[in-house]
Design a protein around this motif. Structure first.
Motif, PDB file in Angstrom:
ATOM      1  N   GLY A 108      -7.574   1.905  -3.691  1.00 14.48           N
ATOM      2  CA  GLY A 108      -7.107   0.602  -3.243  1.00 14.48           C
ATOM      3  C   GLY A 108      -7.974  -0.522  -3.764  1.00 14.48           C
ATOM      4  N   ASP A 141      -6.579  -8.507   5.196  1.00 17.03           N
ATOM      5  CA  ASP A 141      -6.077  -7.839   3.995  1.00 17.03           C
ATOM      6  C   ASP A 141      -6.696  -6.448   3.868  1.00 17.03           C
ATOM      7  OD1 ASP A 141      -4.627 -10.135   3.376  1.00 17.03           O
ATOM      8  OD2 ASP A 141      -6.187 -10.911   2.036  1.00 17.03           O
ATOM      9  N   GLN A 168      -4.993  -4.079   6.322  1.00 18.49           N
ATOM     10  CA  GLN A 168      -3.691  -3.638   5.823  1.00 18.49           C
ATOM     11  C   GLN A 168      -3.843  -2.631   4.689  1.00 18.49           C
ATOM     12  OE1 GLN A 168      -1.667  -7.285   4.827  1.00 18.49           O
ATOM     13  NE2 GLN A 168      -1.123  -7.698   6.952  1.00 18.49           N
ATOM     14  N   GLU A 169      -4.795  -2.854   3.816  1.00 20.29           N
ATOM     15  CA  GLU A 169      -4.998  -1.943   2.682  1.00 20.29           C
ATOM     16  C   GLU A 169      -5.490  -0.583   3.164  1.00 20.29           C
ATOM     17  OE1 GLU A 169      -5.147  -1.171  -1.629  1.00 20.29           O
ATOM     18  OE2 GLU A 169      -3.819  -2.021  -0.117  1.00 20.29           O
ATOM     19  N   ARG A 180      -2.583   1.254   4.593  1.00 19.43           N
ATOM     20  CA  ARG A 180      -1.726   1.761   3.509  1.00 19.43           C
ATOM     21  C   ARG A 180      -2.337   3.011   2.903  1.00 19.43           C
ATOM     22  NH1 ARG A 180      -1.746   2.503  -1.530  1.00 19.43           N
ATOM     23  NH2 ARG A 180      -3.707   1.411  -1.882  1.00 19.43           N
ATOM     24  N   ILE A 181      -3.630   2.987   2.648  1.00 16.11           N
ATOM     25  CA  ILE A 181      -4.312   4.147   2.054  1.00 16.11           C
ATOM     26  C   ILE A 181      -4.183   5.350   2.979  1.00 16.11           C
ATOM     27  CG2 ILE A 181      -6.580   5.069   1.425  1.00 16.11           C
ATOM     28  CD1 ILE A 181      -7.267   2.106   0.538  1.00 16.11           C
ATOM     29  N   LYS A 182      -4.381   5.131   4.268  1.00 13.31           N
ATOM     30  CA  LYS A 182      -4.268   6.223   5.241  1.00 13.31           C
ATOM     31  C   LYS A 182      -2.876   6.842   5.217  1.00 13.31           C
ATOM     32  CE  LYS A 182      -5.449   7.239  10.017  1.00 13.31           C
ATOM     33  NZ  LYS A 182      -5.894   6.688  11.292  1.00 13.31           N
ATOM     34  N   ARG A 183      -1.842   5.992   5.086  1.00 10.49           N
ATOM     35  CA  ARG A 183      -0.454   6.492   5.041  1.00 10.49           C
ATOM     36  C   ARG A 183      -0.152   7.213   3.737  1.00 10.49           C
ATOM     37  NH1 ARG A 183       0.682   1.270   6.608  1.00 10.49           N
ATOM     38  NH2 ARG A 183       1.463   0.785   4.524  1.00 10.49           N
ATOM     39  N   GLU A 184      -0.632   6.680   2.617  1.00  6.16           N
ATOM     40  CA  GLU A 184      -0.179   7.140   1.305  1.00  6.16           C
ATOM     41  C   GLU A 184      -1.095   8.126   0.600  1.00  6.16           C
ATOM     42  OE1 GLU A 184       0.689   3.686  -1.066  1.00  6.16           O
ATOM     43  OE2 GLU A 184       2.067   2.869   0.438  1.00  6.16           O
TER      44      GLU A 184
END
Length: 105
Positions: free
Chosen positions: A14, A23, A26-27, A30-34
């Motif tokens: 990321g 920010d 949120q990043e 996102r990293i945790k999800r993806e």
């Protein structure tokens, strides 16, 4: 200075520009999800140089990053924000409590 967020394995997963911890929050979400199976540690977050010197060894709870407005993303889930000032107040109070405990003990 790099904006890269690096996982435990050293992979760039990321980016964060250091301007706003919202920010970063949120990043990291996102990293945790993806990104499965390869976690990010706080030391892997960019802009570690923005931590005030007196908070670099802070261990009462996790500090993920501090932005250019002296707001930090904190907590094991990277889900809370706190001002540097409020962290210093907690830190100062904890140091005072520890000192009193040593004195009274």
């Amino acid at each position: 200075m790099s904006d890269d967020i690096v996982s435990r394995s050293g992979a760039v997963v990321g980016q964060w520009d250091g301007k706003d911890v919202k920010d970063l929050q949120q990043e990291l979400a996102r990293i945790k999800r993806e990104v499965s199976g390869d976690k990010v540690e706080p030391s892997g977050v960019s802009h570690q140089d923005q931590f005030p010197d007196d908070l670099k060894n802070f261990t009462a709870y996790i500090l993920w990053g501090c932005d250019s407005n002296n707001v930090c993303l904190v907590g094991s889930g990277a889900n809370r924000t706190e001002s540097v000032e409020s962290i210093r107040e907690f830190y100062g109070n904890q140091i005072a409590k520890d000192a009193m405990a040593r004195h009274d003990g």
